[in-house]
Scaffold this motif. Structure first.
Motif, PDB file in Angstrom:
ATOM      1  N   TRP A  36       9.018   1.183   4.981  1.00 37.63           N
ATOM      2  CA  TRP A  36       7.746   1.899   4.987  1.00 37.63           C
ATOM      3  C   TRP A  36       6.552   0.963   4.866  1.00 37.63           C
ATOM      4  N   LEU A  37       6.793  -0.289   4.522  1.00 34.29           N
ATOM      5  CA  LEU A  37       5.691  -1.259   4.509  1.00 34.29           C
ATOM      6  C   LEU A  37       5.137  -1.469   5.912  1.00 34.29           C
ATOM      7  N   VAL A  38       6.025  -1.461   6.919  1.00 37.60           N
ATOM      8  CA  VAL A  38       5.568  -1.614   8.301  1.00 37.60           C
ATOM      9  C   VAL A  38       4.795  -0.370   8.734  1.00 37.60           C
ATOM     10  N   VAL A  39       5.239   0.806   8.297  1.00 40.58           N
ATOM     11  CA  VAL A  39       4.493   2.031   8.597  1.00 40.58           C
ATOM     12  C   VAL A  39       3.096   1.956   7.989  1.00 40.58           C
ATOM     13  N   ALA A  40       3.003   1.479   6.751  1.00 41.88           N
ATOM     14  CA  ALA A  40       1.689   1.338   6.113  1.00 41.88           C
ATOM     15  C   ALA A  40       0.828   0.323   6.856  1.00 41.88           C
ATOM     16  N   LEU A  41       1.435  -0.762   7.327  1.00 43.83           N
ATOM     17  CA  LEU A  41       0.692  -1.752   8.122  1.00 43.83           C
ATOM     18  C   LEU A  41       0.085  -1.100   9.353  1.00 43.83           C
ATOM     19  N   ALA A  42       0.871  -0.269  10.044  1.00 41.86           N
ATOM     20  CA  ALA A  42       0.375   0.415  11.238  1.00 41.86           C
ATOM     21  C   ALA A  42      -0.724   1.411  10.888  1.00 41.86           C
ATOM     22  N   VAL A  43      -0.579   2.118   9.776  1.00 45.44           N
ATOM     23  CA  VAL A  43      -1.607   3.088   9.363  1.00 45.44           C
ATOM     24  C   VAL A  43      -2.930   2.386   9.091  1.00 45.44           C
TER      25      VAL A  43
END
Length: 712
Positions: A36-43
C-alpha cells in the motif's frame, strides 16, 4: 539466553479483546501491507496533478522529514512505521511530481508565421504517406537553439531520406501543442510538457539533409530495421511487423488501426509483456541449447543462470530499441526482478515485483500515472497475478502424469481466463479514455495471441538476427503471413454486429473509485477484499450518473455541438478539426453526429433553426440557449440564458456569452442547462494555472488581454 534478550511482542492500543480479534486478520494480511506504500505514492502524485494551481515549493519538502520519521518508527514499531509511511509515501509522490514539473524546460514559443527550421534529426517515423521527423535543438531562422524538440511532417513527395544523426533544414509552419478538445479531455499540452515536445507542424517546401554527428545507436538501428521490413513486407503487414519490432505505429493505415482497436487487439501493437516474454524466452532457450552443445561450457558453466542473464540483456536491448515506453519499462523491470528471483531460487512473478516496478516507473515518470498506457498495463498485470493466485489452488494439477486431454483443457482454460482477467481489468480505463467497449475481444485474442507468440514474434526475432547477413527475407515472409492472419482476425471480428460499442465514458471520479476498488480486491487476501467489488460496480456505472454537457464549443469556434434527444447536432465551419469532432463523439458516447438543419426542427422540436440562429429549448423549467448564425444578438440576449456564436458578440448582452473571443482566451467551453441555471465551464477554468497551461493570449501590440475584454 536468547529468550532473555528477545524483544517483547508489540502491545496493541485498546482493549485486549479488540487486539485479539484483529491479530488473525493482521497476521494474514501483514505480508501485503507494504504494497500500500506504492498506492499512497500514486495518490500523492494524483493530488499534485489535480491541483488548480502550482503549490509553493515549500510543500515539496514535507516528504523528507516524514520519510525519516517513518523509518525511525518502523525500526521500533513496524505497524506505526507503516502507518506513518503511508502519508510519507504520499508526500514523496507529491514532491517528486512537483520536482519533475519544475525540472522541465520552458515551453516553446514558435514563430507565428512560416520560417526556416534547422535541427538535428533524432527520430524518423514512416507514415502511410510521407515521413515525420523529430528535431532536437531546433533553430528558427537565425535564432538560438531551443531546449525542446519539434516534429515536422515532410511533404509526401519529398525525395529527402533523413536518418537519425543528420541535420535537416526545411521551411515549415510550426504550432505549439494544442490543448484539450473539451474541458476534462485529454491534455495534449501536459503530455507535451513532460515528453519534451515543443511543437509540431508541416513542411512547406522540400527538406535539405545536411551531414551531422553520429546517429544515436538505437534510433539509427530502429530506422534501419523499419526500412528492411518495409522492403520485404510492403503495406499494412510490413507496418504492423515493424511496429512489433521497433514500437513505431505511425505507418499503420488508419483502417487497420481501427480494426485492431475495435476487435480488442490493439494491445498487440503496444510492445509490452507479451513481446518481451517472446524475445527473452526465445533468447533464453536458444542460448541455453547452444551452450549445451559445447561440452566444455556445459560442464563448467551454470547454463540456466547464464542464459537468464543473457536473455535479460536481450530484453533490455529490445526495450531501448522500442523507445522505453511505459508498458515496456514495466515489463522489463518485472523481467529483471524475475531474473533475480530465478537466480535466487525464488518465485518469479509476485505482487511485490509489480509494486516495485510501479514505484520505479512513477518515480522516473510521474506524469505516466495519468496516461492510459500506464493504467491499463499495470491493471492488467495486477489482475493476472491476483487472479491466478486465487485460481491456482482451485485448478486440477497438470503434472507429468496428467493426460494430454487434461493438459489441453487446462491450456485452453488458461488462455480464456487470462484474456478475461486482463480484459476485465482494463475495461474501466478503456471506457474512461476511449469511450468504447470491445465485445468480442476474448474471441479475437484467443486466436491472435497464440499466433503472435508462436509465429509472429519468433519469426521477427529470427529476422533481426539475420539482418546483418542480408538474409532477413527468409524470416520476414513467415512473420508477414502471421501478421496477415492477425489482421484478418481483426477485420473479421471488428465487422461483427456490435463489435465495438460507443458508450458514455466514466468520469474521472468513477475511474478513481473503480481503480481503488480493484486495488483493494487484488491486494488483500482475506474476505474483506470483497469490499472492493461495490466500488468497482459504482465506478463502472458512474457514466450514467454523470450528465454530459448540452453544448460544446471548440477552441477555435469552428465546431459547435448541441445535445438533444440523445443525439448530437453539429455546426461545422470550414477548416474545423476532425480530431475535435471524433473526440467529442468518443467523450459523449455518440456513434455519429447530425448536421444542424438550415431551417426546421430537430429532436422533436427541442432544436429549432432558422437561417440566422438555432434555439435549444430543453423543456419547462430549464434555461434556453441560442446559437447565433448571423442573426443580431439583441433578441437572443433578451430571451435566452446563454448565447453561443462562432463570431464575436459585441455590445452588452444580458445572457452569458460564449463566442469567438471567449474560446480564444480560455479554450473550448462546455455548457450545461440545469434547473438552477446555466453552468459554463471553460478549459482554462478546469485546468487552472499550471506550468503546461499557456497564459491568456493577447492581441499583437497589447501588453495584456484585458483591453480586449473591454472591447467586448
Amino acid at each position: 539466553m536468547s529468550s532473555a534478550f528477545a524483544r517483547p511482542a508489540p502491545r496493541w492500543p485498546g482493549k485486549p479483546a479488540l487486539a485479539a480479534a484483529w491479530e488473525p486478520l493482521l497476521a494474514a494480511e501483514r505480508p501485503r501491507l507494504a504494497l500500500w506504500l506504492v498506492v499512497a505514492l500514486a495518490v500523492g502524485m494524483l493530488v499534485y496533478f489535480a491541483l488548480p494551481s502550482e503549490p509553493p515549493p515549500a510543500a515539496w519538502w514535507l516528504a523528507p522529514p516524514l520519510l525519516l520519521l517513518a523509518l525511525w518508527l518502523g525500526v521500533r514499531h513496524p505497524m506505526l512505521g507503516l502507518g506513518t509511511g503511508l502519508p510519507a509515501a504520499a508526500a514523496l509522490g507529491f514532491a517528486v511530481a512537483g520536482w519533475t514539473t519544475a525540472a522541465q524546460p520552458p515551453a516553446l514559443e514558435p514563430p507565428r508565421t512560416a520560417t526556416v527550421v534547422l535541427g538535428e534529426v533524432v527520430n524518423v517515423e514512416a507514415l502511410p504517406e510521407g515521413r515525420r521527423v523529430t528535431l532536437a535543438a531546433p533553430r528558427f531562422g537565425e535564432g538560438p537553439p531551443e531546449s525542446r524538440q519539434i516534429r515536422i511532417r515532410l511533404r509526401a513527395n519529398d525525395p529527402a531520406r533523413p536518418r537519425p544523426g543528420d541535420r535537416l533544414r526545411v521551411r515549415a509552419l510550426i504550432r505549439a501543442p494544442g490543448g484539450p478538445t473539451q474541458p476534462g479531455g485529454f491534455d495534449f499540452q501536459r503530455h507535451a510538457w513532460f515528453s519534451g515536445l515543443g511543437g509540431s507542424g508541416s513542411a512547406l517546401g522540400p527538406a535539405e539533409v545536411l551531414p551531422g554527428e553520429a546517429a544515436p545507436v538505437f534510433a539509427g538501428l530502429r530506422a534501419g530495421i523499419e526500412a528492411r521490413v518495409a522492403a520485404v513486407l510492403p503495406g499494412a503487414p510490413g507496418a504492423v511487423a515493424a511496429a512489433l519490432l521497433t514500437g513505431g505505429q505511425s505507418a499503420i493505415p488508419a483502417g487497420d488501426l481501427a480494426a485492431m482497436r475495435d476487435s480488442g487487439l490493439a494491445h498487440l501493437l503496444s510492445v509490452s509483456g507479451l513481446h518481451i516474454v517472446a524475445v527473452m524466452g526465445l533468447g533464453f532457450w536458444v542460448l541455453r541449447a547452444l551452450l549445451a552443445l559445447v561440452p566444455g561450457l556445459a560442464l563448467r558453466l551454470p547454463l540456466k543462470p547464464v542464459a537468464a542473464v543473457a536473455a535479460l540483456a536481450l530484453g533490455g536491448a529490445y526495450m531501448l530499441l522500442t523507445g522505453g515506453q511505459v508498458p515496456m519499462l514495466r515489463s522489463f523491470l518485472m523481467a529483471a526482478l524475475g531474473t533475480l528471483g530465478l537466480l535466487a531460487g525464488r518465485r518469479v512473478l509476485t505482487l511485490r515485483a509489480l509494486a516495485l516496478a510501479a514505484a520505479v516507473v512513477l518515480l522516473v515518470q510521474p506524469a505516466a500515472i495519468l496516461g492510459a498506457s500506464f493504467q491499463m498495463s499495470f491493471a492488467a498485470v495486477l489482475a493476472l497475478i491476483a487472479g491466478w493466485d486465487w485460481l491456482r489452488p482451485r485448478l486440477p494439477a497438470a503434472g507429468p502424469g496428467a493426460s494430454w486431454r487434461r493438459r489441453l483443457i487446462l491450456a485452453g482454460f488458461g488462455l480464456v481466463a487470462t484474456s478475461l482477467l486482463a480484459g476485465a481489468a482494463t475495461t474501466p480505463f478503456g471506457l474512461h479514455h476511449f469511450g468504447r467497449l470491445q465485445v468480442y475481444g476474448v474471441l479475437a485474442n484467443a486466436v491472435a495471441v497464440p499466433l503472435t507468440s508462436l509465429l509472429v514474434m519468433p519469426a521477427g526475432m529470427l529476422a533481426a538476427l539475420l539482418m546483418p547477413f542480408g538474409l532477413e527475407r527468409f524470416a520476414l515472409l513467415p512473420m508477414g503471413w502471421g501478421v496477415e492472419a492477425v489482421l484478418a482476425v481483426a477485420h473479421a471480428v471488428a465487422g461483427w454486429p456490435g463489435a465495438a460499442l460507443s458508450v458514455p465514458p466514466i468520469p474521472a471520479w468513477g475511474l478513481g473509485g473503480c481503480a481503488f476498488g480493484m486495488v483493494w480486491l487484488c491486494l488483500w487476501r482475506t474476505s474483506w477484499r470483497l469490499a472492493g467489488v461495490p466500488l468497482i460496480l459504482l465506478g463502472l456505472g458512474s457514466g450514467a450518473l454523470d450528465r454530459p454537457p448540452d453544448l460544446l464549443v471548440s477552441g477555435d469556434g469552428r465546431l459547435i455541438a448541441l445535445r438533444a434527444g440523445g443525439e448530437l447536432y453539429l455546426q461545422k465551419l470550414s477548416g474545423s478539426s476532425a480530431l475535435v469532432r471524433e473526440n467529442w463523439q468518443r467523450q459523449l458516447g455518440v456513434a455519429q453526429v447530425t448536421a444542424l438543419p438550415r431551417d426546421g426542427e430537430a429532436a422533436g422540436g427541442v432544436v429549432r433553426c432558422t437561417g440566422g440562429a438555432c434555439r435549444l429549448d430543453p423543456g419547462e423549467g430549464l434555461p434556453r440557449a441560442v446559437l447565433l448564425r448571423g442573426e443580431a444578438p439583441g433578441a437572443a440576449c433578451a430571451s435566452a440564458a446563454v448565447v453561443v456564436s462562432a463570431e464575436p458578440v459585441r455590445g452588452a448582452c444580458a445572457a452569458q456569452v460564449v463566442d469567438r473571443f471567449a474560446v480564444w482566451r480560455n479554450g473550448p467551453h462546455a455548457i450545461w442547462l440545469e434547473p438552477g441555471g446555466v453552468r459554463v465551464l471553460s478549459d482554462r477554468a478546469h485546468r487552472g494555472d499550471r506550468p503546461w497551461v499557456p497564459p491568456v493570449p493577447r492581441p499583437r501590440g497589447l501588453a495584456s488581454a484585458e483591453p480586449l475584454a473591454a472591447v467586448e
